[in-house]
Design a protein around this motif. Structure first.
Motif, mmCIF file in Angstrom:
data_model
loop_
_atom_site.group_PDB
_atom_site.id
_atom_site.type_symbol
_atom_site.label_atom_id
_atom_site.label_comp_id
_atom_site.label_asym_id
_atom_site.label_seq_id
_atom_site.Cartn_x
_atom_site.Cartn_y
_atom_site.Cartn_z
ATOM 1 N N PHE A 32 -14.008 12.350 32.336
ATOM 2 C CA PHE A 32 -12.829 11.988 31.563
ATOM 3 C C PHE A 32 -12.250 13.252 30.924
ATOM 4 O O PHE A 32 -12.971 14.005 30.268
ATOM 5 C CB PHE A 32 -13.194 10.990 30.457
ATOM 6 C CG PHE A 32 -13.400 9.596 30.952
ATOM 7 C CD1 PHE A 32 -12.381 8.913 31.610
ATOM 8 C CD2 PHE A 32 -14.614 8.955 30.756
ATOM 9 C CE1 PHE A 32 -12.568 7.614 32.045
ATOM 10 C CE2 PHE A 32 -14.812 7.657 31.199
ATOM 11 C CZ PHE A 32 -13.780 6.992 31.853
ATOM 12 N N ILE A 33 -10.965 13.435 31.102
ATOM 13 C CA ILE A 33 -10.323 14.662 30.633
ATOM 14 C C ILE A 33 -9.671 14.415 29.273
ATOM 15 O O ILE A 33 -9.082 13.367 29.037
ATOM 16 C CB ILE A 33 -9.279 15.111 31.659
ATOM 17 C CG1 ILE A 33 -10.004 15.506 32.942
ATOM 18 C CG2 ILE A 33 -8.446 16.269 31.130
ATOM 19 C CD1 ILE A 33 -9.100 15.575 34.137
ATOM 20 N N VAL A 34 -9.813 15.426 28.389
ATOM 21 C CA VAL A 34 -9.199 15.355 27.066
ATOM 22 C C VAL A 34 -8.209 16.504 26.966
ATOM 23 O O VAL A 34 -8.491 17.616 27.436
ATOM 24 C CB VAL A 34 -10.276 15.459 25.961
ATOM 25 C CG1 VAL A 34 -9.630 15.615 24.602
ATOM 26 C CG2 VAL A 34 -11.184 14.243 25.991
ATOM 27 N N VAL A 62 -10.868 7.256 22.579
ATOM 28 C CA VAL A 62 -12.161 7.332 21.880
ATOM 29 C C VAL A 62 -11.946 6.820 20.459
ATOM 30 O O VAL A 62 -10.998 7.236 19.793
ATOM 31 C CB VAL A 62 -12.667 8.782 21.833
ATOM 32 C CG1 VAL A 62 -14.079 8.830 21.246
ATOM 33 C CG2 VAL A 62 -12.649 9.409 23.212
ATOM 34 N N ILE A 103 -9.689 5.010 33.601
ATOM 35 C CA ILE A 103 -9.739 4.156 34.779
ATOM 36 C C ILE A 103 -9.177 2.778 34.452
ATOM 37 O O ILE A 103 -8.947 1.985 35.340
ATOM 38 C CB ILE A 103 -11.169 4.009 35.337
ATOM 39 C CG1 ILE A 103 -12.116 3.542 34.249
ATOM 40 C CG2 ILE A 103 -11.656 5.278 35.953
ATOM 41 C CD1 ILE A 103 -13.231 2.720 34.800
ATOM 42 N N TYR A 110 -10.194 1.195 28.303
ATOM 43 C CA TYR A 110 -11.030 2.330 27.882
ATOM 44 C C TYR A 110 -10.216 3.616 27.916
ATOM 45 O O TYR A 110 -10.601 4.589 28.532
ATOM 46 C CB TYR A 110 -12.258 2.451 28.798
ATOM 47 C CG TYR A 110 -13.035 1.172 28.933
ATOM 48 C CD1 TYR A 110 -13.869 0.743 27.911
ATOM 49 C CD2 TYR A 110 -12.907 0.376 30.066
ATOM 50 C CE1 TYR A 110 -14.551 -0.447 28.008
ATOM 51 C CE2 TYR A 110 -13.592 -0.816 30.179
ATOM 52 C CZ TYR A 110 -14.417 -1.223 29.137
ATOM 53 O OH TYR A 110 -15.091 -2.395 29.240
ATOM 54 N N PHE A 170 -20.147 10.100 29.366
ATOM 55 C CA PHE A 170 -18.984 9.334 29.803
ATOM 56 C C PHE A 170 -18.628 9.676 31.237
ATOM 57 O O PHE A 170 -18.510 10.850 31.588
ATOM 58 C CB PHE A 170 -17.799 9.644 28.883
ATOM 59 C CG PHE A 170 -18.103 9.389 27.437
ATOM 60 C CD1 PHE A 170 -17.809 8.163 26.862
ATOM 61 C CD2 PHE A 170 -18.710 10.369 26.653
ATOM 62 C CE1 PHE A 170 -18.107 7.919 25.527
ATOM 63 C CE2 PHE A 170 -19.017 10.136 25.328
ATOM 64 C CZ PHE A 170 -18.714 8.900 24.749
ATOM 65 N N GLU A 183 -19.608 4.418 29.977
ATOM 66 C CA GLU A 183 -20.412 5.234 29.076
ATOM 67 C C GLU A 183 -21.840 4.702 29.051
ATOM 68 O O GLU A 183 -22.056 3.499 29.181
ATOM 69 C CB GLU A 183 -19.804 5.245 27.669
ATOM 70 C CG GLU A 183 -19.545 3.861 27.092
ATOM 71 C CD GLU A 183 -18.871 3.923 25.718
ATOM 72 O OE1 GLU A 183 -17.641 3.988 25.698
ATOM 73 O OE2 GLU A 183 -19.583 3.908 24.701
ATOM 74 N N VAL A 215 -7.866 9.588 26.409
ATOM 75 C CA VAL A 215 -8.429 10.003 27.693
ATOM 76 C C VAL A 215 -7.250 10.209 28.643
ATOM 77 O O VAL A 215 -6.420 9.327 28.806
ATOM 78 C CB VAL A 215 -9.390 8.930 28.241
ATOM 79 C CG1 VAL A 215 -9.842 9.291 29.643
ATOM 80 C CG2 VAL A 215 -10.582 8.771 27.313
ATOM 81 N N LEU A 240 -15.626 4.055 23.870
ATOM 82 C CA LEU A 240 -14.282 4.064 24.447
ATOM 83 C C LEU A 240 -13.627 2.714 24.182
ATOM 84 O O LEU A 240 -14.278 1.680 24.272
ATOM 85 C CB LEU A 240 -14.347 4.315 25.949
ATOM 86 C CG LEU A 240 -14.873 5.687 26.366
ATOM 87 C CD1 LEU A 240 -14.936 5.794 27.881
ATOM 88 C CD2 LEU A 240 -14.011 6.796 25.810
#
Lengths: 542, 465
Positions: B267-269, A406, A399, A403, B334, B346, A395, A381
């Motif tokens: 974590f949402i994609v 990806v 948070i 990060y 993650f 991660e 993402v 990340l």
């Protein structure tokens, strides 16, 4: 994992067990004990054992596993004249109630423990009150015997718990902390679910109770209401509450529930689950006979009987976690004690195999180390503003901006690494092998991992050839083929000092001296030569 | 063994026998400090003898003195600018800058100018200050008398300094033959190496930095775990970071309203996946609805996340309905966690799966014992546990000095509610091990961020274990 705090001395006197015994037995029941102070212990309870979120359930389970009592603990239920009329509440359709007599809430520990049990049930089976909410009232302060569960307009008023004045439901939702947290769960079209008696509101589930029926150390009898969106979860919650209070010496009184059907609650529901002696032994790898299995299940506070090879178990209302024979097998294993299983000698299966990717990158890794590069390993990340080219996966709920995406290339990681090491001893020659993610690829998620390697050299002086030469040798040794280079313009690299790397007519990577603009983006004050290879493509060719 | 500097000094002394440190420094080009340290070495080797070693005083220019010598005294400059004419104060100030006030002060004190309001009138046409003359004298190496020195000291142009002067004499002829630096191919061909001596090196000195190629210590640990699993007969499988909730949760019997599936736990994609064959989807749906009693949503199952557990890889394997399996995977997972010495967003998990006709809970415990013993954890204990997808479930605790019992893995026999929908009817054991935490224990790493260190000196300094 939920944690409950209990008074150590009360637990010891109720079970007749020492501190160490309690700790050992609870470990065998999936729970870990920690000492908080000289009077208090905390018990970590696994989310499946809802009965053990309260003192009564823990006492019952400890008496079983220590052999002091066995089989189901049955509690008698007295009929009462109390009635719960369940009206049409579409946002939260199910409601049940019971009354409890001779409850002990003094000294204060008992009162606190009951409220703790209520809160733990809210958080687990209640899904933070969305699925199930519990109201506990002082029965003596409830007026009349007819309790109603209805929808009320938000203008209805009452004195909520811990308030001194009458407030409308709308005010409660806006002005109290509880109202703000739980207010939006069940309010629909200006209406809120409410439990009322002849004098008015007892509670507005799942938000708050009334001050009028508040429980205290003097309280000796209770009215418990449970409302929710799922009937099974609602009746199980009431079963758990009433049986745990009964285990501590209280008496359960039933309430007649009048809705689309008429029945008495609590249900104290029993379920029949059966298992084969051989099934259980096959699952566990044990050689227990039927009688032994029955005895072990009884230790876990369930009634069981043997009929030939079949074990018939009546699951009591407090064991809502038991669904199939597999759950019984686990209880048998726990009663045996996991540490009492005699382990087998490792069964030889011959050698396994590495994935194609692993065996490929292992070869690459040792070649690169031979070429005097230091391996680095950084995070997948990264901050999206460092990804200077190509699509990347964002993402949606990061948070931190550090990060929020990806990586789509390892070159960013290498540049960041170099930026971070400008005061280290030169030259710096590094590589990273790792997975990047390609967006909009052909796969069932439309995203695919890609294995890549990136190499970088930073020094007071670097050259294209300084990286091309070792890379060329590495690729030739890895693939048995000779790569070719084709000049290309790329905004990452200095014009005239960048090439795409080709093999068998396919691009397998890129190589060049990084442009000063890009270096300054990363805060790098020394020249860098950088390369990246697409390992999945190379693997496909060799 | 003589160093390059020592040889230079000896060769100079050979021509002179007796010399001072100043002369040696001037002739050899070596800085005085080097001359002193080498003379001390040569004296200890008995090659030179110290005749005298004293402190001498001398006058040295200050930095101001150096700049005045270079650019001239400020009052001289002022008078040069006036060139016999009346000048304007503001104009002169802007021409001379910060030196102007100094120049004016001294010019007035020396009676060289008169000041009338904004006007400066020179009283002499041309002027060269005695300070300037003295500075030039000093530069030429002439000696100054005490009065002259005081004149310069008053204006902070010079200071008194002390330095060391050593006088030595060569006591023996230390070197006889000419020395070669390198043995060459040509010498070997011609044989001219015969009769030659090679200059000795200071072989005791520490070498300069040499960058070696080295593997990353945490990657080495991961590869070691892979090798262990291979030796136990497991086959490595992999899958992708972006995963459908169907594999990350639904196939693992985690109900859609389970707290672990809430928005802040993965974590949402963006986007939706496409579900596998209808039969599998229908069976998963039926199982959820039968046991968890809610209405299962295909839309929720299609949502994308960064996989939060490598058990998603196990679910992918199951979805292919294998008759037998003995597989493992190591990879990143993650989770939105706050970052500190023990948490990162991660980390790695190692998940394993065994599907075999006669596989039992006891076999699972034995396998776990084998894995941990292979990793070097000799003492383990098993604690009953709960995971939605296994029954019986177990947590493995390993004993690590000096921490005591540390939780190392979660495992269990997969529920039939997990295996049967995929058409797997044989018993199946599965486990998940947090690799980062194990690595930290074994590698003596206190901060998880060091496993992904961006400091190359840290990586260079780690001993290979």
């Amino acid at each position: 994992m939920p944690t409950v705090n209990l008074n150590k001395w009360i637990l010891q006197s109720m079970t007749g067990l020492s501190k160490e015994e309690i700790s050992d037995y609870l470990f065998k029941l999936k729970s870990e004990v920690n000492e908080i102070d000289q009077d208090t212990i905390s018990v970590e309870v696994n989310a499946d054992r809802l009965d053990m979120l309260g003192l009564g359930g823990i006492v019952r389970a400890l008496k079983g596993i220590s052999g002091k009592e066995k089989g189901e603990r049955k509690y008698s239920v007295n009929e009462t004249e109390y009635v719960l009329e369940v009206g049409d509440v579409p946002s939260r359709p199910f409601a049940l109630a019971c009354v409890i007599y001779n409850v002990r809430l003094n000294p204060e520990f008992y009162l606190k423990e009951l409220i703790q049990f209520q809160e733990k049930l809210h958080d687990t089976i209640g899904r933070r009150r969305k699925k199930v909410a519990i109201g506990i009232h002082d029965l003596k302060k409830v007026k009349g015997k007819i309790i109603k569960y209805i929808n009320l307009p938000l203008s209805s008023t009452f004195v909520p718990l811990n308030q001194s004045r009458e407030m409308s439901v709308a005010e409660v939702l806006k002005e109290t902390e509880q109202g703000r947290i739980y207010g939006n769960i069940s309010v629909r079209n200006g209406m809120t679910p409410a439990i009322v008696d002849v004098e008015g509101v007892l509670s507005i589930p799942p938000v708050i109770n009334s001050e009028r029926t508040r429980i205290s150390g003097e309280t000796t009898s209770l009215l418990i209401d449970v409302t929710g969106t799922n009937f099974d979860a609602v009746y199980q919650t009431l079963d758990l509450l009433s049986t745990n209070l009964a285990e501590l010496g209280a008496e359960i009184g039933s309430v007649v529930v009048k809705g689309t059907k008429e029945f008495k609650s609590p249900l104290l529901n029993h379920v029949n689950v059966s298992a084969n002696v051989s099934n259980i032994n096959r699952r566990l790898g044990t050689d227990l006979d039927g009688g032994e299995i029955v005895r072990l299940i009884q230790k876990m506070r369930m009634d069981a009987s043997l009929d030939g090879d079949e074990i018939r178990v009546i699951v009591p209302p407090y064991r809502v976690d038991i669904m199939t024979y597999a759950d019984l097998a686990e209880d048998v294993a726990m009663a045996v004690g996991y540490d009492n299983f005699s382990l087998t000698q490792g069964s030889s299966q011959g050698l396994g195999t590495l994935s194609e990717r692993s065996s490929f990158y292992r070869k690459l890794r040792s070649l690169l180390i031979g070429a005097q590069f230091q391996e680095i390993y950084t995070l997948v990340l990264m901050k999206s503003s460092y990804q200077l080219a190509g699509d990347y996966v964002k993402v949606e709920n990061p948070i931190s901006v550090d990060y929020d995406s990806v990586r789509n290339s390892l070159m960013w990681n290498v540049l960041l690494f170099l930026a971070n090491n400008q005061h280290s001893r030169f030259p710096i020659r590094v590589f990273e092998i790792g997975e990047t993610v390609k967006a909009k690829a052909e796969s069932d998620t439309s995203y695919l991992n890609e294995l890549r390697v990136s190499l970088g050299i930073m020094d007071s002086k670097v050259s294209y050839e300084g990286l091309q030469a070792p890379l060329h040798e590495v690729i030739s040794n890895l693939t048995g083929r000779t790569p070719s280079y084709q000049a290309v313009e790329d905004k990452l690299f200095i014009k005239g000092r960048c090439a795409n790397i080709y093999m068998e007519g396919q691009q397998i990577g890129i190589l060049g001296e990084v442009s000063p603009e890009i270096l300054s983006n990363y805060g790098v004050l020394y020249p860098v030569v950088l390369a990246e290879l697409y390992l999945d493509k190379i693997m496909g060719m060799v | 063994m003589l160093s390059d500097s020592e040889l230079k000094i000896i060769s100079f002394l050979k021509s002179k026998k007796v010399a001072t440190s100043d002369e040696i420094s001037k002739e050899t080009g070596l800085p005085l400090s080097t001359v002193f340290s080498n003379l001390a070495l040569l004296e200890s080797k008995g090659i030179v003898k110290v005749i005298s070693d004293k402190k001498i005083q001398y006058i040295s220019l200050t930095s101001e003195g150096e700049s005045r010598l270079r650019d001239g005294m400020p009052e001289d400059k002022l008078l040069r600018l006036l060139n016999g004419n009346v000048g304007n104060l503001q104009e002169l100030r802007s021409k001379m800058g910060s030196d102007f006030e100094i120049a004016l002060g001294w010019a007035k004190r020396k009676g060289l100018v008169e000041l009338n309001g904004e006007e400066i009138k020179p009283l002499v046409k041309d002027y060269s200050s005695p300070e300037n003359t003295l500075l030039l004298k000093l530069r030429n190496g002439d000696s100054l008398n005490e009065n002259e020195i005081q004149t310069l000291m008053k204006r902070k142009l010079v200071e008194r300094k002390e330095r060391r002067l050593v006088e030595v004499e060569l006591t023996q002829d230390a070197v006889s033959k000419p020395q070669e630096l390198y043995l060459t191919h040509e010498m070997l061909v011609s044989g001219s190496w015969r009769g030659k001596e090679f200059k000795p090196y200071n072989v005791e000195a520490l070498p300069p930095f040499y960058p070696i190629g080295k593997s990353h210590y945490f990657r080495d640990f991961i590869e070691k775990v892979k090798d262990l699993m291979i030796s136990l007969g497991f086959k490595e499988v992999v899958s992708d970071y972006v995963e459908m909730e169907f594999y990350n949760f639904d196939m693992l019997f985690q109900p859609q309203d389970h707290p672990a599936r809430e928005i802040h736990d993965s974590f949402i994609v963006n986007g939706h996946g496409s579900l596998p064959n209808e039969e599998l989807v229908r069976r998963v749906k039926d199982t959820h609805e039968k046991w968890w009693k809610y209405s299962w949503s295909e839309e929720n199952a299609k949502r994308l996340v960064l996989r939060s557990q490598t058990t998603a890889v196990t679910a992918r394997v199951l979805s292919k309905s294998p008759k037998n399996a003995r597989v493992f995977t190591i990879g990143k997972v993650f989770r939105p966690d706050s970052i500190d010495a023990t948490h990162l967003v991660e980390f790695h998990q190692m998940d394993g799966l065994v599907i075999e006709d006669e596989f039992t809970f006891r076999d699972l415990l034995s396998t776990l014992r084998d894995i941990f013993s292979g990793l070097g954890v000799k003492q383990i204990k098993f604690k009953p546990a709960y995971f939605p997808f296994t029954e019986p479930s177990v947590e493995v605790y390993g004993f690590v000095d000096p921490l005591g019992w540390v939780e190392m893995a979660g495992a269990g026999l997969l529920r039939e509610e997990v295996t049967n929908p995929s058409g797997v009817y044989a018993p199946a054991g599965a486990w998940g091990i947090g690799i980062d935490r194990l690595a930290m224990l074994f590698l003596g790493v206190k901060d998880i961020r060091d496993l992904y260190s961006t400091n190359i000196e840290y990586l260079r300094s780690r001993r290979v274990v």
